[in-house]
Design a protein around this motif. Structure first.
Motif, PDB file in Angstrom:
ATOM      1  N   THR A 107       0.722  -2.405 -13.144  1.00 34.99           N
ATOM      2  CA  THR A 107      -0.421  -2.798 -13.489  1.00 34.99           C
ATOM      3  C   THR A 107      -1.410  -2.811 -12.297  1.00 34.99           C
ATOM      4  O   THR A 107      -2.532  -2.629 -12.414  1.00 34.99           O
ATOM      5  N   ILE A 108      -0.835  -3.266 -11.080  1.00 38.19           N
ATOM      6  CA  ILE A 108      -1.755  -3.341  -9.891  1.00 38.19           C
ATOM      7  C   ILE A 108      -2.124  -2.001  -9.437  1.00 38.19           C
ATOM      8  O   ILE A 108      -2.943  -2.070  -8.667  1.00 38.19           O
ATOM      9  N   ASN A 109      -1.315  -0.845  -9.874  1.00 37.43           N
ATOM     10  CA  ASN A 109      -1.684   0.309  -9.389  1.00 37.43           C
ATOM     11  C   ASN A 109      -3.133   0.881 -10.131  1.00 37.43           C
ATOM     12  O   ASN A 109      -3.628   1.960  -9.809  1.00 37.43           O
ATOM     13  N   THR A 110      -3.493   0.170 -11.103  1.00 38.65           N
ATOM     14  CA  THR A 110      -4.861   0.753 -11.712  1.00 38.65           C
ATOM     15  C   THR A 110      -6.023   0.395 -11.071  1.00 38.65           C
ATOM     16  O   THR A 110      -6.125  -0.510 -10.225  1.00 38.65           O
ATOM     17  N   ASN A 111      -6.924   1.129 -11.468  1.00 38.73           N
ATOM     18  CA  ASN A 111      -8.466   0.775 -11.103  1.00 38.73           C
ATOM     19  C   ASN A 111      -9.021  -0.128 -11.924  1.00 38.73           C
ATOM     20  O   ASN A 111     -10.354  -0.494 -11.802  1.00 38.73           O
TER      21      ASN A 111
END
Length: 124
Positions: A107-111
């Motif tokens: 989830t943290i990899n999304t913008n």
């Protein structure tokens, strides 16, 4: 209290609907967004995330109710390139943490800032 005309109500609605996104302050790889008076949301800045590459592990060494001093660790991330800790730029009490990051670190990899925030903090 005076009654607003239809044009005044329409103008007010239009202004609220088209407000600009809140301004973010970025310090040492952490973004800080003021939500209400003294209430902040923090997350990992896009530049820091891009430098790390795809993150595969996220650890939040904090709990709701914890009191943090400026510079305390709030997030540890791991990628193929490195392991790095990130600190809070301001002191306060943790109001809420993003539990989703623990279960789904991708989830943290999304913008999507609404999904990849780390914690909410009530400043001292």
């Amino acid at each position: 209290m005076a009654t607003q005309t239809i044009w005044q109500r329409l103008t007010t609605w239009w202004q609220h609907r088209h407000q600009t996104a809140p301004e973010l302050t970025i310090t040492d790889g952490v973004w800080l967004e003021q939500r209400d008076q003294g209430h902040y949301r923090l997350g990992l800045a896009n530049d820091a995330r891009k430098q790390m590459g795809t993150l595969s592990f996220v650890d939040l060494p904090i709990l709701s109710g914890d009191h943090l001093a400026a510079g305390d660790d709030i997030l540890e991330v791991e990628s193929d390139k490195a392991v790095q800790n990130f600190q809070t730029p301001t002191a306060g009490t943790v109001v809420k943490i993003n539990e989703t990051l623990m279960d789904n670190p991708e989830t943290i990899n999304t913008n999507d800032q609404a999904a990849n925030w780390v914690l909410e903090l009530q400043a001292d």
